[in-house]
Design an enzyme around this catalytic site. Structure first.
Site, PDB file in Angstrom:
ATOM      1  N   CYS A 395       0.824  -1.211   0.000  1.00 32.01           N
ATOM      2  CA  CYS A 395       0.000   0.000   0.000  1.00 32.01           C
ATOM      3  C   CYS A 395       0.864   1.269   0.000  1.00 32.01           C
ATOM      4  O   CYS A 395       1.372   1.643  -1.045  1.00 32.01           O
ATOM      5  CB  CYS A 395      -0.988  -0.059   1.157  1.00 32.01           C
ATOM      6  N   HIS A 526      -3.772  -4.888   0.289  1.00 32.48           N
ATOM      7  CA  HIS A 526      -3.140  -5.475   1.483  1.00 32.48           C
ATOM      8  C   HIS A 526      -3.252  -7.000   1.427  1.00 32.48           C
ATOM      9  O   HIS A 526      -4.232  -7.557   1.917  1.00 32.48           O
ATOM     10  CB  HIS A 526      -3.848  -4.984   2.747  1.00 32.48           C
ATOM     11  N   GLU A 528      -1.846  -9.137   3.144  1.00 38.40           N
ATOM     12  CA  GLU A 528      -1.747  -9.781   4.467  1.00 38.40           C
ATOM     13  C   GLU A 528      -3.109 -10.183   5.037  1.00 38.40           C
ATOM     14  O   GLU A 528      -3.204 -11.094   5.846  1.00 38.40           O
ATOM     15  CB  GLU A 528      -1.014  -8.863   5.461  1.00 38.40           C
TER      16      GLU A 528
HETATM   17  N1  GLN Z   1      -1.906   6.751   2.768  1.00 39.91           N
HETATM   18  C1  GLN Z   1      -2.082   5.987   1.572  1.00 39.91           C
HETATM   19  C2  GLN Z   1      -3.467   6.153   1.000  1.00 39.91           C
HETATM   20  O1  GLN Z   1      -4.369   6.562   1.693  1.00 39.91           O
HETATM   21  C3  GLN Z   1      -1.791   4.518   1.801  1.00 39.91           C
HETATM   22  C4  GLN Z   1      -2.754   3.838   2.730  1.00 39.91           C
HETATM   23  C5  GLN Z   1      -2.258   2.543   3.264  1.00 39.91           C
HETATM   24  O2  GLN Z   1      -1.069   2.262   3.225  1.00 39.91           O
HETATM   25  N2  GLN Z   1      -3.127   1.756   3.817  1.00 39.91           N
HETATM   26  O3  GLN Z   1      -3.703   5.896  -0.140  1.00 39.91           O
END
Ligand code: GLN
Length: 554
Positions: A395, A526, A528
């Site tokens: 992410c 994600h 995970e």
């Molecule tokens: N801050 C970034 C976004 O909002 C990544 C978010 C995250 O890593 N969950 O897109």
């Protein structure tokens, strides 16, 4: 399904928090599921937040995201991992959700002029939600973990709902108290008084536990079990010992040593205990991982993130799903994962620290928000790319990999995400127009891309090989995306977008070709959240595979 026969197991905490109610609930689910029952697990969080999305991770750790997009407590992740099931938003209940729907109904004249009160309306809404989750899951047994500890004001309404359910269906409800027996160092003796007091307190709410799970540093001896039994009006064999153990995944097996599965079935009136059908796979997993953990082969992974402390202590469950995912994939290669939490800010302050990264076999940068520690992360990514150290970005870890590449390879010195610098010349990571609108309206609860989305994988890439299929579904939690205007430039500059959304607009996975780097891969989603003990995640496995290649035999 005959809802009349539906059974409920409530798990209530005594003495103090943090003694593993979530793991106990998951483990009970696991052993009942192994006997062929269909189980649904519900986590009740007594806070007034409607979900965990707007909460700072310092409060309860990182949020877990369900496939339908609900942001919730990490315990839901444990439930999914222990039972290998996907939960839905019905399986999570907060006071915020309960009060919100009662108040909305009142505003809509849903109570037809009645005086709306906590009893019965809040209590009945809780019962309604518990039953709705059971119905939706079509389960035989609901396991409901009531967050907090007995004596908290916040969870009284939930205990009251459980009590009333028991009054209505006395043969179908079971109460389990999860307690703690301290062994004060100076005394050297295991003390049962706090448990006795906790049960007395629970009794004062009209609830008598059927089973007491007694967590302690050590196994409970017969004397202690008898003492708890006599003072808490529970049969001695219904006092279950839950000693501290190396791996949480051994808990179901430990419970079975005290015959917990059969006791529950007997108390729920299932008659002759069903045979334990397939705890076999689970036993294989725990015995294999136990051997690996006792062995010498290890893989060292640096998790470079933002770490929070609460007073003098570091929050231990930061990035818990990532940590578990790394474990499952490491076991596939017979190696014990040694996970090193490195604070990204330190790399910003001290450039020389980068060299210390060479001792790790791989580097992972997890998700994150805001500008704190970002420059340090960018330096770490650059170092991993230039020094060909396996890198896995998740992410924010992917967005920052794109920024680093744009700045240092493609020469866009000002490249950034508009999350950090809204005025940047090259917003390679930007917010999508519909999210922008919601943000303007201060509707933060609804501005993220959340939950499971489909992505297409590109032939011949690391990602495609790892998954072994063309279409995948992964869970998201972010506001920003790779800016479509830069995709052409990034691709012709050497980045491979190996996963894209089904409409082709959003970039889901980016990697460098194997001839440029052994493993430099990042995901916008994600992964995970979908890693399971019996089914490790393919991308984590691909990452660990490369990390393991470089390690020497002990
Ligand atoms: N801050 C970034 C976004 O909002 C990544 C978010 C995250 O890593 N969950 O897109």
């Amino acid at each position: 399904m005959n809802r009349k026969n539906h059974k409920y197991i409530f798990i209530i905490g005594g003495v103090m928090s943090g003694v593993g109610k979530g793991i106990a609930a998951s483990s009970i689910g696991n052993i009942l599921q192994a006997r062929g029952f269909s189980i649904n697990l519900i986590k009740i969080d007594p806070y007034l937040n409607v979900d965990a999305g707007t909460m700072n991770p310092t409060e309860h750790g990182e949020a877990f995201v369900l496939k339908d997009g609900l942001e919730c407590d990490q315990d839901m992740g444990n439930y999914e991992r222990f039972l290998d099931i996907d939960l839905t938003k019905e399986d999570y209940i907060t006071s915020g959700m309960v009060y919100k729907s009662v108040i909305e109904r009142e505003r809509n004249l849903g109570y037809k002029g009645k005086c709306v009160e906590a009893i019965p309306h809040i209590r009945d809404e809780i019962i309604y939600r518990i039953n709705k989750a059971a119905e939706r899951n079509g389960s035989d047994i609901s396991i409901i973990e009531i967050g907090g500890t007995i004596g908290d004001y916040q969870n009284i309404m939930f205990i009251e709902a459980a009590r009333v359910l028991n009054v209505k269906k006395p043969n179908d409800v079971l109460f389990i108290m999860m307690s703690y027996l301290p062994i004060p160092k100076k005394l050297g003796e295991m003390k049962s008084k706090p448990t006795q007091n906790a049960v007395r307190l629970l009794n004062s709410y009209g609830v008598q536990p059927d089973i007491i799970i007694a967590r302690s540093e050590r196994l409970l001896d017969k004397k202690r079990k008898e003492k708890i039994a006599i003072s808490c009006s529970v049969r001695t064999e219904y006092v279950i010992s839950a000693p501290d153990i190396e791996s949480i995944y051994d808990v179901p097996i430990n419970f079975e040593k005290d015959n917990l599965g059969n006791i529950i079935l007997k108390l729920l009136g299932y008659g002759k205990a069903r045979k334990n059908t397939n705890l076999k796979k689970w036993r294989n997993f725990t015995s294999k991982s136990g051997k690996i953990l006792a062995g010498k082969r290890e893989v060292n992974i640096a998790i470079v993130g933002k770490y929070f402390d609460t007073g003098d202590f570091i929050l231990s469950d930061a990035y818990i799903s990532i940590i578990e995912a790394l474990k499952f994939s490491s076991y596939e290669f017979g190696v014990k994962p040694l996970l090193h939490r490195l604070d990204s800010k330190e790399f910003d302050i001290n450039k020389n620290k980068l060299k210390s990264l060479s001792k790790y076999d791989g580097i992972l940068i997890p998700g994150g928000f805001g500008k704190d520690g970002v420059e340090g992360k960018l330096k770490v990514i650059q170092w991993a790319r230039e020094n060909k150290k396996p890198y896995f970005g998740i992410c924010y870890g992917m967005q920052l990999a794109i920024i680093e590449y744009s700045r240092n390879v493609l020469g866009m010195k000002d490249a950034n995400t508009s999350e950090i610098n809204p005025k940047t010349k090259d917003a390679v990571i930007d917010i999508m127009p519909d999210q922008k609108k919601k943000l303007k309206e201060n509707n933060y609860g609804g501005t993220m891309r959340l939950g499971s989305y489909e992505a297409r994988l590109k032939e011949g890439t690391i990602a495609r090989k790892a998954y072994g299929k063309n279409i995948i579904k992964e869970r998201h939690r972010h506001r920003y995306e790779v800016n479509p205007e830069y995709i052409e430039k990034l691709s012709s500059g050497g980045m491979v977008f190996s996963g894209v959304s089904s409409d082709g607009k959003l970039m889901e996975i980016v990697e460098l070709p194997p001839n440029k780097h052994p493993f430099f891969l990042s995901t916008q989603f994600h992964p995970e959240f979908q890693a399971r003990p019996l089914c490790p995640h393919p991308l984590f496995t691909a990452f660990i595979k490369v990390c393991v290649k470089t390690i020497k035999s002990p």
